[in-house]
Design an enzyme around this catalytic site. Sequence first.
Site, PDB file in Angstrom:
ATOM      1  N   GLY A  37       0.813  -1.221   0.000  1.00 48.21           N
ATOM      2  CA  GLY A  37       0.000   0.000   0.000  1.00 48.21           C
ATOM      3  C   GLY A  37       0.842   1.264   0.000  1.00 48.21           C
ATOM      4  O   GLY A  37       0.394   2.325   0.407  1.00 48.21           O
ATOM      5  N   ALA A  38       2.086   1.174  -0.460  1.00 50.11           N
ATOM      6  CA  ALA A  38       2.975   2.335  -0.423  1.00 50.11           C
ATOM      7  C   ALA A  38       3.229   2.905  -1.815  1.00 50.11           C
ATOM      8  O   ALA A  38       3.983   3.850  -1.975  1.00 50.11           O
ATOM      9  CB  ALA A  38       4.297   1.955   0.228  1.00 50.11           C
ATOM     10  N   ASP A  71       3.718  -1.141 -13.941  1.00 46.15           N
ATOM     11  CA  ASP A  71       4.279  -1.850 -12.792  1.00 46.15           C
ATOM     12  C   ASP A  71       4.709  -3.265 -13.161  1.00 46.15           C
ATOM     13  O   ASP A  71       5.783  -3.735 -12.785  1.00 46.15           O
ATOM     14  CB  ASP A  71       3.249  -1.915 -11.652  1.00 46.15           C
ATOM     15  CG  ASP A  71       2.707  -0.546 -11.293  1.00 46.15           C
ATOM     16  OD1 ASP A  71       3.297   0.461 -11.737  1.00 46.15           O
ATOM     17  OD2 ASP A  71       1.695  -0.479 -10.579  1.00 46.15           O
ATOM     18  N   TYR A  98      -8.580   6.209  -8.238  1.00 51.16           N
ATOM     19  CA  TYR A  98      -7.754   5.841  -9.405  1.00 51.16           C
ATOM     20  C   TYR A  98      -8.655   5.617 -10.616  1.00 51.16           C
ATOM     21  O   TYR A  98      -8.428   6.165 -11.697  1.00 51.16           O
ATOM     22  CB  TYR A  98      -6.959   4.564  -9.078  1.00 51.16           C
ATOM     23  CG  TYR A  98      -5.997   4.157 -10.167  1.00 51.16           C
ATOM     24  CD1 TYR A  98      -4.659   4.549 -10.120  1.00 51.16           C
ATOM     25  CD2 TYR A  98      -6.418   3.393 -11.252  1.00 51.16           C
ATOM     26  CE1 TYR A  98      -3.774   4.192 -11.126  1.00 51.16           C
ATOM     27  CE2 TYR A  98      -5.541   3.035 -12.267  1.00 51.16           C
ATOM     28  CZ  TYR A  98      -4.219   3.425 -12.192  1.00 51.16           C
ATOM     29  OH  TYR A  98      -3.352   3.069 -13.199  1.00 51.16           O
ATOM     30  N   SER A 115       4.355  -1.105  -5.791  1.00 51.54           N
ATOM     31  CA  SER A 115       3.974  -2.252  -6.625  1.00 51.54           C
ATOM     32  C   SER A 115       4.222  -3.619  -6.002  1.00 51.54           C
ATOM     33  O   SER A 115       4.774  -4.524  -6.632  1.00 51.54           O
ATOM     34  CB  SER A 115       4.687  -2.195  -7.978  1.00 51.54           C
ATOM     35  OG  SER A 115       4.293  -1.058  -8.650  1.00 51.54           O
ATOM     36  N   SER A 116       3.791  -3.774  -4.756  1.00 49.81           N
ATOM     37  CA  SER A 116       3.888  -5.101  -4.149  1.00 49.81           C
ATOM     38  C   SER A 116       3.026  -6.093  -4.935  1.00 49.81           C
ATOM     39  O   SER A 116       3.428  -7.241  -5.146  1.00 49.81           O
ATOM     40  CB  SER A 116       3.469  -5.065  -2.681  1.00 49.81           C
ATOM     41  OG  SER A 116       2.182  -4.501  -2.558  1.00 49.81           O
ATOM     42  N   SER A 117       1.856  -5.654  -5.414  1.00 44.14           N
ATOM     43  CA  SER A 117       0.985  -6.611  -6.106  1.00 44.14           C
ATOM     44  C   SER A 117       1.535  -6.995  -7.479  1.00 44.14           C
ATOM     45  O   SER A 117       1.510  -8.172  -7.844  1.00 44.14           O
ATOM     46  CB  SER A 117      -0.451  -6.101  -6.201  1.00 44.14           C
ATOM     47  OG  SER A 117      -0.489  -4.782  -6.640  1.00 44.14           O
ATOM     48  N   GLU A 137      -5.212  -7.911 -12.948  1.00 41.00           N
ATOM     49  CA  GLU A 137      -5.658  -6.792 -12.095  1.00 41.00           C
ATOM     50  C   GLU A 137      -6.945  -6.186 -12.647  1.00 41.00           C
ATOM     51  O   GLU A 137      -7.872  -5.891 -11.906  1.00 41.00           O
ATOM     52  CB  GLU A 137      -4.605  -5.683 -12.054  1.00 41.00           C
ATOM     53  CG  GLU A 137      -3.374  -6.073 -11.326  1.00 41.00           C
ATOM     54  CD  GLU A 137      -3.110  -5.239 -10.080  1.00 41.00           C
ATOM     55  OE1 GLU A 137      -3.953  -4.402  -9.695  1.00 41.00           O
ATOM     56  OE2 GLU A 137      -2.041  -5.452  -9.491  1.00 41.00           O
TER      57      GLU A 137
END
Length: 382
Positions: free
Chosen positions: A122-123, A172, A221, A126-128, A160
């Site tokens: 959530g920062a 990403d 978004y 691009s963790s996902s 996604e």
Amino acid sequence: MIDSRKLAQAFEHTFQRVPDVMVHAPGRVNLIGEHTDYNQGFVFPAAINFGTDVAIAKRNDRTVSVIALDYSGSTCHFNLDDIRFDQAQPWSNYVRGVLKILAEHFDFQGLDMAITGNVPQGAGLSSSASLEVAVLKAVASLYDLPLSGVDAALMGQRAENEFVGCSCGIMDQLISAVGKAGNALLIDCQSLAYEYHPINPNYQIVIVNSNVKRGLVDSEYNLRRKQCEEAAHRLGVTSLREATMEQLESSAEHLSDPVFRRARHVISENERTLAMARALEESDYGAVSRLMAESHRSMREDFEITVEPVDMLVEIIAQVIGVRGGVRMTGGGFGGCVVALVPRELVGAVEQAVSDKYHKRTGIRESLYICTAEQGAFSESA
Ligand code: GLA
């Protein structure tokens, strides 16, 4: 650093055998070019030294069994022929989504998988996407599938868009797949052509997480994306990539004020992104400084995706680096991180200034990461 021995041990403990393959996919930081990817424009990200690791082995049935080390060892099981969205374990939907799409293109059997990562969630790093690309790379390696980095990125994006429900662009996943150590990547999101631009080793990528809890990210978004589409439609172009500032200004009366400003951000951000790649090439850090500052101002005033603590971080860092480096918010917005390109000799002063001032002004404690540009999961090893 991710402890891959710990990941292998967790895999062995869970599945009573050793993994066949272990892979890593990086998160990313975007140096400039924000909210331009889904407008077919230009972006300029680098893959970073934070990412997701997957340990994987074949099964001879159709079951997929996954353990997520970072969610207290939570596990999920599903059948490859019946992949559905799972409300109860949101993390698993990234795995489900990419496998569903991969299975449309290739034949493969069941999987045992263990996953861990260290991209702050959530920062805006691009963790996902790194999870999606890691899973795709793991299955492709395991079953020897002829999957390119670009195709993996497109599948991650589709997962996604169609499965998870976020209308993100391609940036990403693409940088996570095809990034290159020591380089940023200038991507043309219309043709998906990309070129590498070396980052001067005398400069450090510094990321500071505002630790502002992001709210409404997906809905805001998706709303920005709709407003950009509306602007393109009113200007009579297929995407804002095709529009010029002159065209926008002469059509101003046909656009509502917010839609006009959203388009102005995208059109000017595309120009800045190309200019930034040139400025880095020419080691013109005065231009880097100006372009990143203008990008931030445009995100704050025209695209309206920054929050006050993030603006404050940018101000604190800009005061230290002046025209010797650049700083701006990075990622989708509404909280998250700022990225700075800092001459090495000023990194200590930046850390000091942030730690002295940010908490005092906002009551929130930041996290600071010193980053390097890394290889993507599908890139040949460096
Ligand atoms: C998120 C999306 C990307 C991009 C950025 C904003 O990271 O996943 O596709 O749109 O926001 O630049």
